[in-house]
Design a protein around this motif. Structure first.
Motif, short mmCIF file in Angstrom:
data_model
loop_
_atom_site.label_atom_id
_atom_site.label_comp_id
_atom_site.label_asym_id
_atom_site.label_seq_id
_atom_site.Cartn_x
_atom_site.Cartn_y
_atom_site.Cartn_z
N ARG A 178 -2.18 -7.03 7.88
CA ARG A 178 -1.78 -6.15 6.74
C ARG A 178 -1.82 -4.67 7.16
O ARG A 178 -0.73 -4.09 6.93
CB ARG A 178 -2.68 -6.59 5.58
CG ARG A 178 -2.00 -5.86 4.35
CD ARG A 178 -2.77 -6.14 3.22
NE ARG A 178 -2.14 -5.36 1.91
CZ ARG A 178 -2.84 -5.91 0.59
NH1 ARG A 178 -3.55 -6.51 0.48
NH2 ARG A 178 -1.93 -5.22 -0.44
N SER A 179 -2.82 -4.27 7.66
CA SER A 179 -2.85 -2.83 7.98
C SER A 179 -2.11 -2.45 9.24
O SER A 179 -1.44 -1.33 9.17
CB SER A 179 -4.51 -2.62 8.26
OG SER A 179 -5.15 -2.61 7.23
N ASP A 199 1.25 -2.10 7.98
CA ASP A 199 1.47 -0.66 6.80
C ASP A 199 1.55 0.49 7.93
O ASP A 199 2.55 1.16 7.80
CB ASP A 199 0.54 -0.60 6.09
CG ASP A 199 0.56 0.35 4.86
OD1 ASP A 199 1.70 0.89 4.74
OD2 ASP A 199 -0.35 1.03 4.73
N ARG A 217 4.77 0.58 10.29
CA ARG A 217 5.86 0.67 9.44
C ARG A 217 6.12 2.24 9.34
O ARG A 217 7.37 2.73 9.45
CB ARG A 217 5.89 0.09 8.05
CG ARG A 217 7.36 0.25 7.39
CD ARG A 217 7.13 -0.48 6.05
NE ARG A 217 6.68 -1.64 6.01
CZ ARG A 217 5.52 -2.12 5.68
NH1 ARG A 217 4.67 -1.14 5.18
NH2 ARG A 217 4.89 -3.20 5.66
#
Length: 330
Positions: A198-199, A202, A205
């Motif tokens: 998830r990190s 993020d 991106r």
């Protein structure tokens, strides 16, 4: 040593800088006795601005800055506001802060009593500008009518750089480590963020950004990392910029890394060693150059000399270079 007040240089002393807070020597009092009204330890930026305005009105030709990057940025900002571009004072940087990136390139090379003694000798001989390194300040402007006044520094970053600085500013890191160790701990924390799915998604991106550099370079879309500086050397041989600027000292070096960049690990390893292989220069995800004006539109915060700032309601900022400044080297 006997000192005589000549009035040719002034000292901006930040007692809250990391190395000055622990100084128990007679240095600060000696400097105050030497320089009288030309020794200032302003309590806040408004007082500093008034001090620099007074120096400009009396034609002060040399200002010594005893502090870290934030103090240097505050002084540069006040100089930009009050001095004419063709009459900028010479600066001598005595590194005493939590971050001393600027001093690593254009620092005086001495601190404390030794710095005062050498400055006094140069002053008495009329040689304060005998040995200088010439650099420009990096101006950040908010072009909207209701935007804040311009600020000046020498190292600007956004996207992943802002996130890394915010990690470094956490009290658990900032209050318990030296700056050099804080950088290492922050780097390891950033790597840890990239290890979880998830990190990683993020961070990789990136942040939305539109950048226009000069008349020909435009980058639009998400940006993983943006760096720009008017310095010419960074610590440990790091130099992530590869476009040759020749002998010009009035331009801004910049690096733009697109969101979801390919071969990031290999690129980071090369740039951290100051190397710029052909494959990296030809990779469209990485763009480096040197221009005298960069316009950016973004939603996320950016960093100037260690301080996190907002791009404002419209998200528009403009980067430009000041007139060249002489930085005195011992």
């Amino acid at each position: 040593m006997e000192y005589s007040v000549t009035g040719r240089f002034a000292l901006v002393y930040n007692p809250r800088s990391r190395r000055n807070m622990g100084d128990r020597s007679a240095y600060a009092q000696t400097a105050r006795n030497l320089l009288g009204e030309n020794f200032v330890d302003p309590a806040d930026r408004s007082r500093l601005d008034a001090n620099i305005a007074e120096f400009a009105s009396c034609g002060m030709d040399c200002i010594v800055i005893d502090g870290g990057d934030g103090t240097v940025s505050d002084v540069l900002t006040a100089i930009h506001r009050h001095y004419a571009p063709d009459r900028l004072p010479a600066l001598a940087i005595l590194p005493s802060g939590n971050t001393n990136l600027i001093a690593g390139d254009v620092g005086f090379g001495l601190r404390g009593i030794r710095a005062l003694e050498h400055l006094q000798r140069l002053d008495a001989s009329g040689l304060l500008r005998r040995n200088v390194r010439r650099r420009c300040g990096l101006v950040v402007e908010w072009p909207e009518p209701d935007g804040p006044p311009p600020v000046v520094g020498m190292f600007h970053g956004a996207a992943a750089f802002t996130r890394g600085i915010e990690l470094a500013h956490q009290p658990a890191i900032l209050n318990n480590y030296s700056h050099e160790m804080a950088v290492i701990v922050s780097f390891l924390s950033s790597v840890a963020h990239l290890l979880t799915k998830r990190s990683r998604q993020d961070w990789m991106r990136g942040d939305q950004m539109v950048m226009h550099a000069g008349k020909t370079i435009q980058r639009q879309g998400n940006c993983f990392l943006f760096l720009s500086t008017t310095l010419q050397h960074l610590p440990y041989g790091i130099w992530p910029f590869w476009t040759a600027c020749g002998a010009r000292d009035d331009v801004i070096n910049f690096l733009h890394v697109a969101g979801q960049p390919s071969r990031l690990a290999a690129a980071a390893w090369a740039l951290l060693r100051g190397r710029h292989p052909t494959w990296l220069q030809n990779n469209p995800d990485y763009c480096s150059g040197c221009e005298d004006r960069i316009e950016m539109t973004m939603k996320s915060d950016f960093v100037l000399d260690g301080e996190v700032m907002s791009p404002g309601a419209t998200g528009r900022i403009i980067l430009s270079a000041t007139a060249p400044i002489d930085f005195i080297h011992a």
